[in-house]
Design an enzyme around this catalytic site. Structure first.
Site, PDB file in Angstrom:
ATOM      1  N   LYS A  18      57.737  48.640  51.855  1.00 48.44           N
ATOM      2  CA  LYS A  18      57.921  50.014  52.304  1.00 48.44           C
ATOM      3  C   LYS A  18      56.598  50.615  52.776  1.00 48.44           C
ATOM      4  O   LYS A  18      56.545  51.314  53.786  1.00 48.44           O
ATOM      5  CB  LYS A  18      58.447  50.832  51.116  1.00 48.44           C
ATOM      6  CG  LYS A  18      59.558  51.766  51.489  1.00 48.44           C
ATOM      7  CD  LYS A  18      59.993  52.594  50.294  1.00 48.44           C
ATOM      8  CE  LYS A  18      60.017  51.831  49.009  1.00 48.44           C
ATOM      9  NZ  LYS A  18      59.700  52.588  47.838  1.00 48.44           N
ATOM     10  N   CYS A 383      30.089  45.454  43.231  1.00 46.28           N
ATOM     11  CA  CYS A 383      30.167  46.210  41.987  1.00 46.28           C
ATOM     12  C   CYS A 383      29.823  45.309  40.796  1.00 46.28           C
ATOM     13  O   CYS A 383      28.666  44.935  40.641  1.00 46.28           O
ATOM     14  CB  CYS A 383      31.531  46.884  41.858  1.00 46.28           C
ATOM     15  SG  CYS A 383      31.441  48.365  40.844  1.00 46.28           S
ATOM     16  N   HIS A 520      32.153  49.807  46.608  1.00 42.66           N
ATOM     17  CA  HIS A 520      33.264  48.955  47.063  1.00 42.66           C
ATOM     18  C   HIS A 520      33.461  49.093  48.573  1.00 42.66           C
ATOM     19  O   HIS A 520      34.253  49.916  49.019  1.00 42.66           O
ATOM     20  CB  HIS A 520      34.552  49.357  46.349  1.00 42.66           C
ATOM     21  CG  HIS A 520      34.592  48.968  44.910  1.00 42.66           C
ATOM     22  ND1 HIS A 520      35.009  47.713  44.496  1.00 42.66           N
ATOM     23  CD2 HIS A 520      34.258  49.646  43.793  1.00 42.66           C
ATOM     24  CE1 HIS A 520      34.940  47.654  43.175  1.00 42.66           C
ATOM     25  NE2 HIS A 520      34.489  48.802  42.723  1.00 42.66           N
ATOM     26  N   GLU A 522      35.017  47.280  50.543  1.00 42.16           N
ATOM     27  CA  GLU A 522      36.323  46.826  51.027  1.00 42.16           C
ATOM     28  C   GLU A 522      37.282  47.978  51.306  1.00 42.16           C
ATOM     29  O   GLU A 522      38.204  47.843  52.113  1.00 42.16           O
ATOM     30  CB  GLU A 522      36.953  45.826  50.045  1.00 42.16           C
ATOM     31  CG  GLU A 522      37.389  46.380  48.695  1.00 42.16           C
ATOM     32  CD  GLU A 522      36.294  46.361  47.633  1.00 42.16           C
ATOM     33  OE1 GLU A 522      35.109  46.418  48.006  1.00 42.16           O
ATOM     34  OE2 GLU A 522      36.631  46.306  46.428  1.00 42.16           O
TER      35      GLU A 522
HETATM   36  N1  GLN Z   1      32.505  47.098  34.844  1.00 41.94           N
HETATM   37  C1  GLN Z   1      31.456  47.537  35.707  1.00 41.94           C
HETATM   38  C2  GLN Z   1      31.151  49.008  35.513  1.00 41.94           C
HETATM   39  O1  GLN Z   1      31.938  49.705  34.965  1.00 41.94           O
HETATM   40  C3  GLN Z   1      31.810  47.253  37.168  1.00 41.94           C
HETATM   41  C4  GLN Z   1      32.991  48.021  37.639  1.00 41.94           C
HETATM   42  C5  GLN Z   1      33.526  47.485  38.941  1.00 41.94           C
HETATM   43  O2  GLN Z   1      33.248  46.357  39.326  1.00 41.94           O
HETATM   44  N2  GLN Z   1      34.335  48.266  39.606  1.00 41.94           N
HETATM   45  O3  GLN Z   1      30.128  49.479  35.923  1.00 41.94           O
END
Ligand code: GLN
Length: 552
Positions: A18, A383, A520, A522
């Protein structure tokens, strides 16, 4: 133009796509020159998906304004090319939360608070708020999560029924996505599940205007006629949503059947043709790669591709941008050791360690990174992936054998990655109010933050600008006490917050491509605009593939 609303419901079963259908329709309307927004209404009770585990829910998509949202918002951004925000996703939990808060404040003046009208009014208010923005969109597509017939979804459907008369027939359209299975033994498309699903909708007062049939192969005309007859829709209002090997083909397939045309006629939208040049070029590029790269994704949720949805897409986009096809190999980090790393990665052209939470599998990720660093395999850490890269470097290059993150070893003498409570008022507050011993909810750095990219670095070569903004979702940060030491050993801190206090990117210049970022990237990649960091990572991987090819 007054905002027109398109409601998309799903029938028969879940996972019919969807979100993709809504996003693809949005892309087509945008290609007709209209401004489009999409909103997802999720029937679950969580206030947002941020607290749900990826096994349950797949990826949590983060918006610029720091909302933790459903992964369908990722599709919306990728297909529409416009940023989403908290407003584009709401859940039953949030609706109830708002109503209960109002009730506690006394807003209901002593009245009995009920699903109808109070919950439904709150839903309608949320949906209508899209049209009340400063720049109201021409079209708002509202995707209702779940399947028609679910108890949880009823208030949303009731609100949708009411909105139809409030907004006016010309301003509202109901699209129902169902499954039309093909029974090989009978050699037939079966319409009964669709009929039942529409009956279910009719029983709550909703007549769909368009039926979109998810199917293996296009629905023949006589079957469309039958569906139209039994479901009270125009004969030319039944469309196929066929299985495709590449999800970016969906808008083109819809267009070929005249789906957007019918929507435009029914909603009295300006008669224009959709300009799909860019989409056609994209599919052409997909279909004509000049090579292939194999990328290992080293993570915990290897059996659940939904958990890395945006990541997967970003790599695919970067492949198209580099004219290579990208084969993704998910490797379970718990299985990686120093001894078997070579076996896992020998034929890979790039290694990516994505984000994650918790210690499970971290040592394997560190081994994978060590392998990439020592063997000059292109590496990209996101991250948690960046945090592991820093720990790996500290342990094996800078000699801090006990280096760790506070998240995994709070007693480590060298907490390279740590909780920087004193620097963030919002986090401090959240930490003070959270439950003792719990580490969940409200303590993360979320959403877009500015970052300054150092000139002369790989990162700068990719972004070609010094000032960027990227989205975050994490608690822990790089510990600046170790900057000098790691710098001495060759690690470059190529991105920091504008005041220099937060490390956002690290890289190793002495390596074909070794880069980690705290954010991030992405979430900001699209099919027509691959993210620069992914693009350069895949470029390096393609060069590696070329070298490997030459060697063998
Ligand atoms: N666990 C790590 C933190 O809290 C990385 C978090 C993540 O990769 N989004 O900083």
């Amino acid at each position: 133009m007054k905002t027109k609303y398109i409601f998309v419901t799903g029938g028969v079963l879940s996972s019919l796509g969807k979100g993709l259908a809504a996003a693809s329709l949005g892309a087509l309307l945008k290609a007709r020159g209209l401004s489009v927004t999409i909103q997802k209404l999720d029937p679950y009770i969580n206030v947002d998906p941020g607290t749900m585990n990826p096994f349950q829910h797949g990826e949590v998509f983060v918006t610029d304004d720091g909302a933790e949202t459903d992964l369908d918002l990722g599709h919306y951004e990728r297909y529409l090319g416009v940023p989403m925000s908290q407003k584009n996703n709401t859940t039953s939990g949030r609706i109830y939360f708002n109503v209960i808060n109002k009730e506690r404040r006394g807003d209901y003046l002593g009245g009995t608070v009920q699903v109808i009208p109070h919950i439904t009014d709150e839903i309608k208010r949320t949906v209508r708020s899209l049209a009340e923005a400063d720049n109201p969109p021409d079209v708002a597509i509202i995707e209702i999560g779940g399947t028609v017939g679910d108890i949880e979804g009823l208030p949303f459907l009731e609100a949708m029924r009411q909105l139809r008369s409030e907004l006016g027939r010309d301003n509202c359209l109901n699209i129902h996505l169902t499954l039309v299975p093909y029974l090989r033994s009978a050699g037939e498309h079966k319409t009964k599940p669709t009929q039942h699903s529409v009956k279910e909708l009719l029983s709550i007062g909703i007549q769909p205007d368009i039926i979109l049939c998810r199917c293996e192969a296009p629905i023949p005309a006589d079957v469309k006629r039958k569906i139209a007859l039994f479901c009270n829709v125009d004969e030319d209002a039944v469309f196929s949503s066929v299985d495709v090997k590449n999800v970016y083909e969906v808008p083109l397939k819809f267009y070929d059947e005249g789906f957007d045309q019918k929507v435009a006629i029914m909603l009295r939208l300006p008669a224009r043709n959709a300009d799909l040049t860019a989409w056609r070029q994209l599919i052409y590029d997909f279909d004509h790669p000049g090579g292939r790269v194999i990328i290992a994704i080293v993570g915990k949720y290897v059996d659940l591709k939904e958990a890395y949805k945006s990541l997967h897409e970003a790599l695919v986009h970067a492949g198209v941008a580099n004219h290579v096809s990208v084969e993704l190999r998910y490797v379970n980090s718990e299985e990686i050791t120093a001894d078997n790393a070579a076996g896992h990665f020998r034929d890979c052209h790039g290694i990516l360690v994505p984000g994650g939470f918790g210690y499970r599998g971290v040592e394997g990720k560190i081994e994978a990174i060590r392998y990439a660093r020592e063997n000059a395999i292109p590496f990209f850490g996101i991250c948690l992936g960046m945090q592991c890269a820093v720990i790996e470097f500290a342990r094996h290059v800078a000699g801090l054998t006990k280096a760790n993150s506070e998240e995994f070893d709070p007693k480590s003498p060298d907490r390279l990655i740590y909780l920087m409570t004193e620097w963030f008022d919002f986090r401090k507050q959240a930490m003070e109010t959270r439950d003792e011993g719990s580490n969940k909810g409200g303590t993360m750095r979320l959403g877009a933050y500015p970052c300054v990219v150092a000139p002369g670095t790989r990162a700068h070569g990719a972004y070609r600008t010094a000032n960027i903004s990227e989205r975050h979702r994490h608690r822990y940060e790089f510990n600046n006490a170790y900057k000098e030491l790691l710098g001495k050993h060759g690690m470059v801190f190529s991105g920091t917050s504008p005041d220099g206090s937060l490390v956002e990117m690290v890289e190793l210049p002495d390596h074909p491509w070794f880069l980690g970022c705290q954010f991030h990237p992405e979430f900001k990649s699209g099919p027509m605009h691959a993210h620069p960091l992914f693009r350069e990572f895949i470029r390096a991987a393609a060069a590696q593939a070329g070298e490997d090819g030459a060697k063998s």
